[in-house]
Structure formats: C-alpha cells, structure tokens
Design a protein around this motif. Structure first.
Motif, mmCIF file in Angstrom:
data_model
loop_
_atom_site.group_PDB
_atom_site.id
_atom_site.type_symbol
_atom_site.label_atom_id
_atom_site.label_comp_id
_atom_site.label_asym_id
_atom_site.label_seq_id
_atom_site.Cartn_x
_atom_site.Cartn_y
_atom_site.Cartn_z
ATOM 1 N N LEU A 181 -11.171 5.135 -9.689
ATOM 2 C CA LEU A 181 -11.489 3.767 -10.093
ATOM 3 C C LEU A 181 -10.530 2.773 -9.439
ATOM 4 O O LEU A 181 -10.922 1.696 -8.980
ATOM 5 C CB LEU A 181 -11.424 3.651 -11.630
ATOM 6 N N CYS A 182 -9.210 3.157 -9.420
ATOM 7 C CA CYS A 182 -8.198 2.275 -8.772
ATOM 8 C C CYS A 182 -8.504 2.132 -7.297
ATOM 9 O O CYS A 182 -8.393 1.044 -6.722
ATOM 10 C CB CYS A 182 -6.791 2.832 -8.985
ATOM 11 N N ALA A 183 -8.899 3.234 -6.674
ATOM 12 C CA ALA A 183 -9.181 3.179 -5.243
ATOM 13 C C ALA A 183 -10.360 2.285 -4.966
ATOM 14 O O ALA A 183 -10.380 1.511 -4.003
ATOM 15 C CB ALA A 183 -9.418 4.590 -4.720
ATOM 16 N N LEU A 184 -11.396 2.384 -5.853
ATOM 17 C CA LEU A 184 -12.567 1.526 -5.679
ATOM 18 C C LEU A 184 -12.184 0.056 -5.860
ATOM 19 O O LEU A 184 -12.652 -0.829 -5.128
ATOM 20 C CB LEU A 184 -13.667 1.936 -6.681
ATOM 21 N N ALA A 185 -11.319 -0.187 -6.864
ATOM 22 C CA ALA A 185 -10.891 -1.586 -7.085
ATOM 23 C C ALA A 185 -10.106 -2.119 -5.903
ATOM 24 O O ALA A 185 -10.268 -3.266 -5.489
ATOM 25 C CB ALA A 185 -10.050 -1.659 -8.363
ATOM 26 N N VAL A 186 -9.210 -1.309 -5.373
ATOM 27 C CA VAL A 186 -8.399 -1.743 -4.215
ATOM 28 C C VAL A 186 -9.285 -1.946 -3.014
ATOM 29 O O VAL A 186 -9.089 -2.861 -2.193
ATOM 30 C CB VAL A 186 -7.283 -0.722 -3.919
ATOM 31 N N LEU A 195 -1.733 -1.092 0.499
ATOM 32 C CA LEU A 195 -1.627 0.250 -0.048
ATOM 33 C C LEU A 195 -1.606 1.278 1.052
ATOM 34 O O LEU A 195 -0.841 2.254 1.014
ATOM 35 C CB LEU A 195 -2.794 0.495 -1.011
ATOM 36 N N VAL A 196 -2.476 1.064 2.090
ATOM 37 C CA VAL A 196 -2.481 2.010 3.206
ATOM 38 C C VAL A 196 -1.120 2.037 3.897
ATOM 39 O O VAL A 196 -0.587 3.097 4.246
ATOM 40 C CB VAL A 196 -3.612 1.637 4.206
ATOM 41 N N ALA A 197 -0.515 0.833 4.080
ATOM 42 C CA ALA A 197 0.806 0.776 4.725
ATOM 43 C C ALA A 197 1.863 1.487 3.882
ATOM 44 O O ALA A 197 2.719 2.205 4.388
ATOM 45 C CB ALA A 197 1.218 -0.684 4.958
ATOM 46 N N ALA A 198 1.794 1.293 2.567
ATOM 47 C CA ALA A 198 2.769 1.949 1.687
ATOM 48 C C ALA A 198 2.597 3.442 1.694
ATOM 49 O O ALA A 198 3.575 4.214 1.729
ATOM 50 C CB ALA A 198 2.642 1.399 0.269
ATOM 51 N N LEU A 199 1.305 3.929 1.639
ATOM 52 C CA LEU A 199 1.082 5.370 1.624
ATOM 53 C C LEU A 199 1.451 6.024 2.937
ATOM 54 O O LEU A 199 1.816 7.198 2.964
ATOM 55 C CB LEU A 199 -0.383 5.658 1.301
ATOM 56 N N SER A 200 1.433 5.231 4.038
ATOM 57 C CA SER A 200 1.844 5.806 5.329
ATOM 58 C C SER A 200 3.324 6.155 5.332
ATOM 59 O O SER A 200 3.764 6.959 6.139
ATOM 60 C CB SER A 200 1.518 4.825 6.466
ATOM 61 N N LEU A 201 4.042 5.506 4.425
ATOM 62 C CA LEU A 201 5.476 5.817 4.320
ATOM 63 C C LEU A 201 5.723 7.093 3.555
ATOM 64 O O LEU A 201 6.819 7.656 3.611
ATOM 65 C CB LEU A 201 6.225 4.662 3.621
#
Length: 427
Positions: free
Chosen positions: A357-362, A372-378
């Motif tokens: 659900l969070c992913a769909l909202a984002v 979020l993509v930039a943060a997860l790349s870390l």
C-alpha cells in the motif's frame, strides 16, 4: 692623646710609664742631639712638658732652638770642672765625644770629624737656677763622659726623680758604668732597670716608681712608633709593625676581594633567578594565551557546526525527506527482525500488505518516488528485500479437468487417487 715614641731604645716609653701621671713636668736632657730623631724629650714636649737641653754640637743646638723656641738650650759641655773641652764632632751622628780613645776608634772606621773648642761647666753651675725645684727626669748621654758629668753634680740641690745614663762603650755592647753608678748610689739613688744601652735609677724618696720598671716596653704600653728612631732595634720593630700591617692589609684586601666576589656571585645568581622567573612567566603567559586561542577556536568551530546543524534541521529538504528517514528507520528495524526470525508469518503478510500500500501511495507521487528510490539505492540489501516482498504473486495454475488429470496419471497413481477419493467421500 696617643703617646708617640721617638727615642732610639724606648727610653721615653719607660719614663712615660713611670711619670705619665705628672702634668706639665720638667726634664733635663744632657746630650740632647736632634730635637726629633732619637729624641727622649720629644714625646714629653708634645704632652706639655718643658725642660733644659744641653748640646755642645753647634748644628744640633741650632736645630733644638728652632724646634723648641720656648725651651732653654745650653750650647756647652758638662764635666766636673769649668774650662774648654776639645770636642771631636762627627757630623750627622750621635758619636761626637770628648774622649780621645773613642774619637780615635771612630776615625779608624773612616768617619770624618773636626775638633771644636767647646765651653765646659760643672752641672752644679749650669743648673744652679733649678736648685730646690722639681725635675722629674735627667738623661745623660755624653759618649763616655757620664762619670765626669755626675762628679760636677750637687745631688742635694738637684734631685731628679729618675736619672738615665748611657752605660755602654759607644757602638758596642761592652758595659762601662762603674764610676757613674758609685756616684749615684752614694747620692741615695737605686738602680731599677737596664735596657741594654742605658741604666735607670730612681731617687730614694720616690720608691713608688720602682714598679714601672718591672718589665720592658711592650704592647700594653699602648704607644705608637714615630718611625724616626735611628737604632737598628727600632727600625727592626718598625719593620715588624710594617710587616704585620702589610699582612693585615693583605688579609683585608683578600677578605674584601672575597666579599666582592661573593657579592658579584650573589648578584649573578639573583639575575639568573630573575631571568629564569621572567622566562617561566613569559612561557606560562604564552601557554595561557595559546590555550585561550585554542578554546576560542574550538568554541567558534562548535558554533559553526551548531549553525550548520541548525541550518540543516530547518531546511526544506530535511523536512521533505522526513518520511523517507522514518521509512528507512522502519525498514532497517524490519530487516533486522527478518534476519533474526522474530516475525510470524501472519505479521509478515500484514507487513507486506502495508508495504505494498505504501509503495502504491509513493508511486502516485513522483517526487517521493524519486527520493525513495535514491534512498534505497544507498541500502542495496534492503532494496532487494523490498523488491522481493513487493513483487506481484505468481498466477495460479488452471485446474485440470478430472478426466485430464486421471489420463495423465499412471495406472498405479490412478489407483491411489481413487482410493483416497473414496475415503474422503466416506468422511
């Protein structure tokens, strides 16, 4: 007033020891010679005494008159009768004599002389004016004529308290005084002291003077030497005094030098201590200043860091990325829980559902999605885990018709299947 001795053999010291208590006394100096050098009367004259000088040598008589204008100087010779004495004068010495034997001896020693006709009187005549008056001392030094002089004396009219006569042959230690002493003893005089050159006699009516002659001149007489006596003894004593004085001066100089050196060393050490203290104070001041500077620099650095931190905390980007930071924190915690096996299967399914659900909202917000993509790349492990969790489930396989299923089975399998199905229907 200090008593200064001028006599050649300390005759004045001995006489002063006995008669120093007398104020303004009187003396007679027969054979007085020089008024200062070897003078027995000079010290007494300086202390207020006065007297009569008998000196036949013209040069010395003139010197006495110039030096003692307030005294009587008789330029004549004394003997036991009046007349003319052929006086052998040896200039600039005390050896002038009327005795031919002594004069010849001096001539053989190379001393120049001249003969001077000199008036001669008996002592009773020359000193008739002093009859009955006190005379405190009489000295007779006439180079061998002492006995003749005493024979011309009236011992009842003139009674000196002390009489001093030369008792040795001139320029010799040979004593010759027998005739003179006989005259003195007959006149009621007592011998009390011999100094090696002179014999001292005191009048019978003054026995209290005897004690003064119990010892030779010494340090307790408290006299000073004039330095003008001609005798070897006086010169030797003077040299001794000078030597002692020089030694004392050397010691004083050495002590003064030591004191100056010690003072200089003390000043040097004080200067070193002061310099060291000044340097230490300067070093301490410099260290304090350096510490103060470092403290100020550290304070400034902390202020700058705090300022930068405050700027970050209040920035728009920090506020926008707050959900991402919260999500990252939650993801790290969940990842840790997954690794440690602390989550049940039901919770996992609910978490996965929430994450989807969070992913769909984002996904519906491009800015958040990029962040979020930039943060997860870390955090690659977390990104992989989330990718697996959020992947769509595989499609369920279509159910086969029983006829298709049974046809696909082997005969043995079909038999088992049929048995199971029958059992399940009975249940």
């Amino acid at each position: 007033m200090t008593f200064i001795s001028y006599a050649q053999n300390f005759e004045d010291v001995m006489l002063w020891r006995a008669l120093g208590h007398v104020s303004a006394g009187r003396y007679i100096d027969v054979g007085a010679q020089d008024p200062v050098v070897d003078s027995v009367s000079k010290a007494f004259y300086e202390h207020g005494w006065r007297g009569i000088h008998v000196e036949p040598v013209p040069r010395y008589a003139d010197m006495l008159r110039r030096d003692r204008p307030d005294e009587t100087v008789l330029q004549l010779a004394l003997s036991d009768q009046a007349g003319i004495l052929e006086l052998n004068v040896f200039e600039d010495t005390g050896l002038s004599t009327g005795v031919k034997e002594f004069a010849d001896r001096h001539r053989t020693q190379g001393l120049a002389h001249q003969t001077v006709a000199t008036p001669m009187l008996p002592m009773r005549t020359a000193f008739a004016s002093l009859a009955g008056q006190p005379v405190h001392w009489l000295k007779i030094d006439v180079e061998g004529l002492e006995e003749a002089v005493l024979r011309g004396w009236d011992s009842e009219a003139l009674r000196p308290w002390i009489i001093v006569i030369e008792a040795t042959v001139p320029m010799s230690t040979e004593v010759r005084y027998k005739g003179a002493e006989d005259t003195l003893l007959a006149a009621r005089y007592e011998f009390v002291y011999f100094d090696g050159l002179n014999r001292f006699y005191i009048a019978a009516e003054h026995p209290e003077l005897r004690q003064a002659f119990s010892s030779p001149p010494n340090v307790f007489d408290g006299v000073r030497l004039s330095g003008l006596a001609s005798s070897e003894l006086c010169r030797g004593l003077l040299e001794s005094h000078r030597s002692e004085t020089n030694m004392l001066e050397e010691k004083i100089r050495a002590l003064r030098d030591d004191a100056l050196e010690a003072h200089a060393e003390s000043l040097r050490r004080e200067q070193e201590i002061e310099l060291r203290a000044r340097r230490d104070a300067q070093a301490a001041s410099a260290a304090l200043e350096s510490a103060e500077l470092q403290r100020e620099e550290l304070k400034n650095h902390l202020n700058a860091v705090q300022h930068r931190l405050d700027a970050v905390m209040t920035s728009t980007s920090w506020q926008i990325t707050a959900p991402l930071r919260s999500a990252g924190t939650a993801c790290r915690r969940l990842l840790s829980a997954f690794r440690e096996g602390r989550l049940g299967s039901g919770i996992k399914r609910r978490i996965k559902a929430v994450l989807r659900l969070c992913a769909l909202a984002v996904a519906r917000h491009p800015t958040l999605k990029r962040g979020l993509v930039a943060a997860l790349s870390l955090v690659p492990p977390l990104r992989r885990k989330l990718s697996i969790m959020l992947a769509p489930p595989p499609a369920a396989p279509q159910s086969l018709a029983p006829t298709q299923t049974l046809s696909a089975m082997s005969p043995a399998t079909r038999a088992v299947y049929q048995a199971l199905k029958a059992a399940s229907g009975r249940e």
